[in-house]
Design a protein around this motif. Sequence first.
Motif, PDB file in Angstrom:
ATOM      1  N   ILE A 151       0.840  -1.212   0.000  1.00 31.75           N
ATOM      2  CA  ILE A 151       0.000   0.000   0.000  1.00 31.75           C
ATOM      3  C   ILE A 151       0.870   1.254   0.000  1.00 31.75           C
ATOM      4  CG2 ILE A 151      -1.667   1.308   1.359  1.00 31.75           C
ATOM      5  CD1 ILE A 151      -2.797  -1.350   2.336  1.00 31.75           C
ATOM      6  N   GLU A 152       1.902   1.223   0.838  1.00 33.11           N
ATOM      7  CA  GLU A 152       2.776   2.394   0.879  1.00 33.11           C
ATOM      8  C   GLU A 152       3.477   2.601  -0.458  1.00 33.11           C
ATOM      9  OE1 GLU A 152       5.424   1.932   4.118  1.00 33.11           O
ATOM     10  OE2 GLU A 152       3.896   2.174   5.658  1.00 33.11           O
TER      11      GLU A 152
ATOM     12  N   LEU B  11       2.297   1.817  -3.459  1.00 34.73           N
ATOM     13  CA  LEU B  11       1.327   2.416  -4.378  1.00 34.73           C
ATOM     14  C   LEU B  11       1.093   3.891  -4.052  1.00 34.73           C
ATOM     15  CD1 LEU B  11      -1.267  -0.489  -4.600  1.00 34.73           C
ATOM     16  CD2 LEU B  11       0.436   0.166  -6.300  1.00 34.73           C
ATOM     17  N   LEU B  12       0.982   4.180  -2.767  1.00 29.20           N
ATOM     18  CA  LEU B  12       0.808   5.578  -2.380  1.00 29.20           C
ATOM     19  C   LEU B  12       2.035   6.403  -2.744  1.00 29.20           C
ATOM     20  CD1 LEU B  12      -0.938   5.175   1.091  1.00 29.20           C
ATOM     21  CD2 LEU B  12      -1.965   5.913  -1.053  1.00 29.20           C
ATOM     22  N   GLY B  13       3.233   5.749  -2.633  1.00 33.46           N
ATOM     23  CA  GLY B  13       4.435   6.454  -3.042  1.00 33.46           C
ATOM     24  C   GLY B  13       4.396   6.822  -4.516  1.00 33.46           C
ATOM     25  N   VAL B  14       3.913   5.894  -5.337  1.00 32.62           N
ATOM     26  CA  VAL B  14       3.767   6.213  -6.762  1.00 32.62           C
ATOM     27  C   VAL B  14       2.815   7.392  -6.941  1.00 32.62           C
ATOM     28  CG1 VAL B  14       2.979   5.330  -8.979  1.00 32.62           C
ATOM     29  CG2 VAL B  14       4.278   3.856  -7.440  1.00 32.62           C
ATOM     30  N   VAL B  15       1.710   7.361  -6.222  1.00 35.46           N
ATOM     31  CA  VAL B  15       0.724   8.434  -6.340  1.00 35.46           C
ATOM     32  C   VAL B  15       1.342   9.774  -5.970  1.00 35.46           C
ATOM     33  CG1 VAL B  15      -1.399   9.348  -5.345  1.00 35.46           C
ATOM     34  CG2 VAL B  15      -1.262   6.942  -5.993  1.00 35.46           C
TER      35      VAL B  15
ATOM     36  N   ILE C 132      -8.743  -1.505  -0.803  1.00 37.65           N
ATOM     37  CA  ILE C 132      -8.365  -1.312   0.604  1.00 37.65           C
ATOM     38  C   ILE C 132      -9.294  -0.304   1.269  1.00 37.65           C
ATOM     39  CG2 ILE C 132      -6.539  -0.493   2.130  1.00 37.65           C
ATOM     40  CD1 ILE C 132      -6.058  -3.259   0.978  1.00 37.65           C
ATOM     41  N   LEU C 133      -9.621   0.750   0.561  1.00 35.29           N
ATOM     42  CA  LEU C 133     -10.495   1.765   1.153  1.00 35.29           C
ATOM     43  C   LEU C 133     -11.874   1.215   1.445  1.00 35.29           C
ATOM     44  CD1 LEU C 133     -10.545   4.742   1.969  1.00 35.29           C
ATOM     45  CD2 LEU C 133     -11.329   5.306  -0.325  1.00 35.29           C
ATOM     46  N   ALA C 134     -12.330   0.302   0.625  1.00 34.47           N
ATOM     47  CA  ALA C 134     -13.646  -0.288   0.855  1.00 34.47           C
ATOM     48  C   ALA C 134     -13.628  -1.290   1.998  1.00 34.47           C
ATOM     49  CB  ALA C 134     -14.139  -0.961  -0.426  1.00 34.47           C
ATOM     50  N   ARG C 135     -12.490  -1.980   2.184  1.00 34.16           N
ATOM     51  CA  ARG C 135     -12.444  -3.051   3.182  1.00 34.16           C
ATOM     52  C   ARG C 135     -11.948  -2.587   4.538  1.00 34.16           C
ATOM     53  NH1 ARG C 135     -12.029  -8.237   1.055  1.00 34.16           N
ATOM     54  NH2 ARG C 135     -12.075  -8.832   3.272  1.00 34.16           N
ATOM     55  N   SER C 136     -11.297  -1.477   4.596  1.00 27.14           N
ATOM     56  CA  SER C 136     -10.675  -1.048   5.845  1.00 27.14           C
ATOM     57  C   SER C 136     -11.467   0.077   6.478  1.00 27.14           C
ATOM     58  CB  SER C 136      -9.240  -0.596   5.586  1.00 27.14           C
ATOM     59  OG  SER C 136      -8.646  -0.138   6.785  1.00 27.14           O
TER      60      SER C 136
ATOM     61  N   ALA D 214      -6.210   5.994  10.328  1.00 28.72           N
ATOM     62  CA  ALA D 214      -4.942   6.428   9.737  1.00 28.72           C
ATOM     63  C   ALA D 214      -4.780   5.882   8.324  1.00 28.72           C
ATOM     64  CB  ALA D 214      -3.779   5.972  10.626  1.00 28.72           C
ATOM     65  N   LEU D 215      -5.138   4.603   8.126  1.00 28.48           N
ATOM     66  CA  LEU D 215      -5.031   4.015   6.792  1.00 28.48           C
ATOM     67  C   LEU D 215      -5.972   4.704   5.810  1.00 28.48           C
ATOM     68  CD1 LEU D 215      -4.067   1.869   4.820  1.00 28.48           C
ATOM     69  CD2 LEU D 215      -5.751   0.288   5.795  1.00 28.48           C
ATOM     70  N   VAL D 216      -7.201   4.919   6.247  1.00 30.61           N
ATOM     71  CA  VAL D 216      -8.163   5.594   5.376  1.00 30.61           C
ATOM     72  C   VAL D 216      -7.681   6.995   5.033  1.00 30.61           C
ATOM     73  CG1 VAL D 216     -10.496   6.566   5.289  1.00 30.61           C
ATOM     74  CG2 VAL D 216     -10.146   4.239   6.134  1.00 30.61           C
ATOM     75  N   LEU D 217      -7.166   7.685   6.022  1.00 30.21           N
ATOM     76  CA  LEU D 217      -6.692   9.047   5.781  1.00 30.21           C
ATOM     77  C   LEU D 217      -5.538   9.059   4.786  1.00 30.21           C
ATOM     78  CD1 LEU D 217      -6.928  12.022   6.518  1.00 30.21           C
ATOM     79  CD2 LEU D 217      -5.376  11.608   8.422  1.00 30.21           C
ATOM     80  N   GLU D 218      -4.618   8.085   4.910  1.00 32.78           N
ATOM     81  CA  GLU D 218      -3.479   8.035   4.008  1.00 32.78           C
ATOM     82  C   GLU D 218      -3.923   7.723   2.577  1.00 32.78           C
ATOM     83  OE1 GLU D 218       0.511   8.888   3.889  1.00 32.78           O
ATOM     84  OE2 GLU D 218      -0.733   8.738   5.694  1.00 32.78           O
ATOM     85  N   ILE D 219      -4.861   6.791   2.444  1.00 34.97           N
ATOM     86  CA  ILE D 219      -5.342   6.456   1.101  1.00 34.97           C
ATOM     87  C   ILE D 219      -6.097   7.628   0.499  1.00 34.97           C
ATOM     88  CG2 ILE D 219      -6.896   4.935  -0.173  1.00 34.97           C
ATOM     89  CD1 ILE D 219      -6.151   2.716   1.744  1.00 34.97           C
TER      90      ILE D 219
END
Length: 1476
Positions: free
Chosen positions: A450-451, A453-457, A512-516, A520-525
């Motif tokens: 996840i990190e 993918l977020l790094g790519v974003v 991930i956003l739908a399942r979590s 903190a995870l939601v905020l990061e996504i």
Amino acid sequence: MAFMAVLESDLRALSTEARRRHPAVKDAAERAILKLRTLSSPSEISQNMDIVRIFLMACEVKSVKLSVIGLSCLQKLISHDALAPSVLNEILPTLRDHSEMSDESVQLKTLQTILIIFQSQLHPQSEENMDQALGICLRLLENNRSSDSVRNTAAATFRQAVALVFYQVVLAESLPAENFGSGSYIYRTSSITDDVGRSMNNSELEHNFAFGKPSLTRETTTCAGKLGLRLLEDLTALAAGGSACWLRVNSIQRTFALDILEFILSNYAAMFKILVSYEQALQHQICSLLMTSLRINHELEGEVGEPYFRRLVLRSVAHIIRLYSSSLITECEVFLNMLIQFTFLDLPLWHRILVLEILRGFCVEARTLRNLFQNFDMHPKNTNIVDGMIKALARVVSSAQFLETSEESLAAVAGMFSSKANGTEWSLDNDASNAAVMVASEAHAISLAIEGLLGVVFTVASLTDEAVDVGELESPTCDFIPSAKHTGETAVLCISMVDSFWLTILDALSLILARSQGEALVLEILKGYQAFTQACGVLHAVEPLNSFLASLCKFTINFPNELERRSVQSPGSKRFDLVSDQRDSIVLTPKNVQALRTLFNVAHRLHNVLGPSWVLVLETLSALDRIIHSPHAATQEVSTSVPRLTKASSSQYSDFSILSSLSSQLFESSALMHISAVKSLLSALCQLSHQCMVDASSGFGPTISHKTGNISFSVERMTSILVNNIHRVEPLWDQVVGHFLEKSMLQLADNSNQHLRNMALDALDQSICSVLGSEQFEDHVMSRSDGNSQDVGSEETELRSLESAVISPLRVLYSSSESLDVRAGSLKILLHVLERHGENLRYSWPNIFELLSLVADASEKDLVTLGFQSLRVIMNDGFSAIPPDYLNVCIDVTGAYGAQKTELNISLTAIGLLWTTTDFIVKEFPLVPVEEKEKGIVEVNSVSNEIDVEKREAHADNIYDDVNSHSPSINVVDRDKLVINVFLLLQNLGADERPEVRNSAIRTLFQILGGHGQKLSKSMWEDCLWNYVFPTLDRASHMAATSSKNEWQGKELGTQGGKAVHMLIHHSRNTAQKQWDETLVLVLCGIARLLRSFFPFLRTLNNFWSGWESLIVFVKNSIFNGSKEVSLAAMNCLQTTVLAHCSKGNLPMAYLVSVLDVYELVLEKTPAYVGSTFHKEVLHGLGELYVQAQLMFNEEMYTRLLVIIGLAMKQTVTTCDNCEAEFGHVPHVLRNVLEVLPMLCPAEHLSSMWLILQRELLQYLPGPDSSQSEEVEAGQACSGNHIPDVHAKVKYEATNGTFSATVQKAEVPSPTFGSSSAAAVNSPNYLFAEKLIPVLVDLMLKAPAAKKYIILPEVIQRLGRSMTRRRDDPDGSLWRLAVEGFNRILVDGVSKLALECGPDSKISKPARLRMWKEIADVYEIFLVGYCGRALPSNSRSVVSLKDDESLEMTIVNVLSEEILMSPIDASIEARNPILL
């Protein structure tokens, strides 16, 4: 110096320690002390070898204590540069020998000394010295007998020595001093954005190295460079498991060697990029080593299979890829493909985690990811490495849903992100089970993916921002958005990256956003969503932008039973209610709230580039708006079953208020958008509203409340946008208002949803008021008022167009709709606009008046009422703001409301507005006569001009100043037209069939003339009189004469007993004729007011005498043909005029004579029984007329007055005698005459009229017989005083404005004034005589002495005749009143007259004798003669008899005390009867 003192102290310690066993050392130390004292600095010591040798000597002894002291002193000398470089050859063998000693302290001192040597100027420069120094460290490291502390110290010393060696290489080769790779590996911090941001802070040189610029490379190296290369090759061989040729070391731990290599690769990138030999070593030796170490085609055993070794290999590979991918394309491609394959293989979980850490590092390093994408994905011959990395990471994320422990793993992932956000380390419990450890490991792998993918974003977002900063892309906040294709390097790179892997990233993150649910995870996504969406917006990547927006919107609100909601429902099914109830039960989770905030951030950032994508945002915001205003919505912390009162105190309302504020701020920020962006936003709102209306008409789609909410949201937000863009409203107005009219208004007008109709109307109201209340209009109004026409001239056309566009929708809406509610709504909007901003209007008045005139013709009472309210606001508050060209139109509209038949009160109020309007016109616009306007002379012709010339001139000067100061935009002709227009409207309203309306109009007409007549010119007055006043009188008279006399029935109130019950109408107003009579009375009262106020001025008008004559004719006709109230009003019209001006000398004689003619005609023609009130008014009017106009009366006029009074008295006596006998009271006419008589006392210049007045009155007392009458006439003839004939009549003729008076013998005005009238006067009327006697006596006593002596005998004679009634009517009052009057005359008149009239009096003696004779006759007849003792009737009381006796005593006392005691100028014949 301190250093020298310390060194001397160390020598003493050495001497002391060697004193027993090593005397040679002791002696050498003492000599060194003496030698040291001769030296002053470390440089002098370096030139003297004796000091150094004593310490080497101590070390050679190999005594632990002496060795420690010797090594310590060597360290101090080396640190202070007190040794020559040549000494190194002697020191290194000593250190090698000491490294072989078994004592741990000596070994540690040896390692310290080695490190100090590398750090000082004694740094080994030859291969032999370098080999010896590094060999010492390696031998201690690999010696099995070495303790752990020694091995650790040796490893650290070797690592630092290697670092210092390569540092010397950097210095010797003049490489960049910075260690670019040092610390550049991105470790996991609290936020992915921080990691990416820190990676963007690399230096420009690293950026150049990343692209492998050949201008920086060179092939030759220095000695230091060669030493470093030898060391690098040996380390590579040791890491590969071989032996070091140069270092002469068979083997060391591969992990240690690999760790050293990883350190060199990461911290000395410049060395490998610039020096070709090093680059070749990297490519051929190190890369081969790493490729061999990475292969896992067989089971890993021993040290190679250890996690730490694998970690070092992967880290080294990562450094090569990160720092040298530009020069090692093939090697890096192999490495990356191997790493990607590792994510697919069935490797141990720890191994996969290590690989994911490396891939994650590449993704969060913006420079690395950029280089990789440029070198591989954008190169047509290379593999799409970055795309493969991202897909691998996404596959790891997607695998979470297939795990047996999926929920636990995702919960652990959320916990890891939460701990990371809090700055703490996530850890398991000590007693955690294997399953828990497995779950944690899986979660760790997923977190890394996840990190990554977020790094790519965030990398894409950072690169996009960089492109914006360098000008390759336009910022989304700029006003201008270019449409040309982007050509910048970074911009093209970003677009390619987005196009390559946006779909992969979206699928993974949305999963991930739908399942979590972790915050903190939601905020990061969501941060990733926001960053990538903003980047897509800046890059104009429409499809990725819409996809990410749609996905983000999906997470904003949770609608339960979504499938059920989308199913087709019949309009009347019970299913609809169920779905509606479920829809209302909505709970916003923290994830929903954060998603909404993210959506707001995206919308704020991309407001200029969203374009059609606004629809996605607006649909979500509309749903949010419905939730915020829903009583059943809640946040996750509060259940929907909690009562509203409880929820009000919870935190959910804080969330709702924040979200509501964010929503409002988004539309408020439209003021900062480009105009094209605002239009796109408005188009999206229109599309949302239109789609809901289409769904509503088709019966499919969302529920009715959902559609209503969307429409309401669209309309409200469009209004908000318009309000916040007032400064540039012109290009937006048509779009917004067009939607209100075409979509909302017209379609909703046919809909049964009243709420939506009212909402749309309110929005239109707010929009119009906002525009008209803007600073643009306010400033223009201020400019107009200040007269700055030059400053605002350029804005006139634009402002005219805008104002017309703002107001015209109201007229269009009213005209195009047949709905009463819509029409009423448009009028309410107009009312609000006029109330708030009417003073700002200038160019839209034609539209407003056209609309109001249409409303005046409407048949609906509510519409007329609303329209008139607007008109009242205009007339009361905004009339001064209306341009002069539209004032006439405004007055006409007011007249239209006065003439409408729908509401009576409106007509009456409209008439009042006309009055107010005229007040304003006359006050604000001064009069400039037309004939003098061209000369610039200002003069006011008013009543005061005719009275006082000086005041007129002063007033004209003041008016001239007012005209110059106010500079009115309307001229005199315009003002006259306005006033004439008002008069014309009032005249027309004065003919209205409704009595209330016409009466009010007539009152207003005359009140205007009466209030402002002094400000009207002569021409205006003539126009008013001949065209409005007298025509109004004629029309009212005609209608009163021709109207129906049939009685009206009142309004039906109901039924009772089967019969209709009507409201009662007063009998005085129950016919049309009576109503017109009232109107006629008002006209007469108005004319009376005008004549009373302006008669002197009006008399100067042309043909005024003809108007006066017509008024006289009308009054006469009204008296004989009209009703009683009309007659009274007509008489009052004349009477008030004469009374007001006769005393001031403003009334010419002809006008007075004409009024007297009317009085005479009235009393002559009207019978006495017509009405007591009428005759009373007439008679009292005559009396007041004489009182006020005494100075104008001469003897002829006074005689005429007495003739008129006499006519009334004689007619009454003739016609009402029977009534008197029947009812026993004096007729009302005679009572009125008695009231008026005291007012008719002749003035000083009319003293001769006293005789005529009194003789006229004496006729109505009981008279003497014929013989006595002849005697009286003879006595009058003897008196020598000429008395005019009472029946003389004055005739006035008017010829060419001059008047002449002639006295003619009065003819008998009617047959009643013949013998019959004389007989009637002489006939007894005892009741009237009783009332007349006190009046007559009072007048007698007031008369002048000369006139009193002449008439006194006649008065006494008449009183004596009345006193004789005692015999015929002893119970009557006449004789008593006559006795009392006789006594008053004797006491107050005769006795005083005797004193006043002495011997020289001009009164003739026959007259005096006759007076005494009459007095004697009265006494004789009353006291002694036949009426002295009348027999009383039986009915008289004792009190009455006593009163008679008292009366007799009074008359006797007067005789004895007053008459006999006074000097009597009488003959003996006249005196004897009195004395006897």
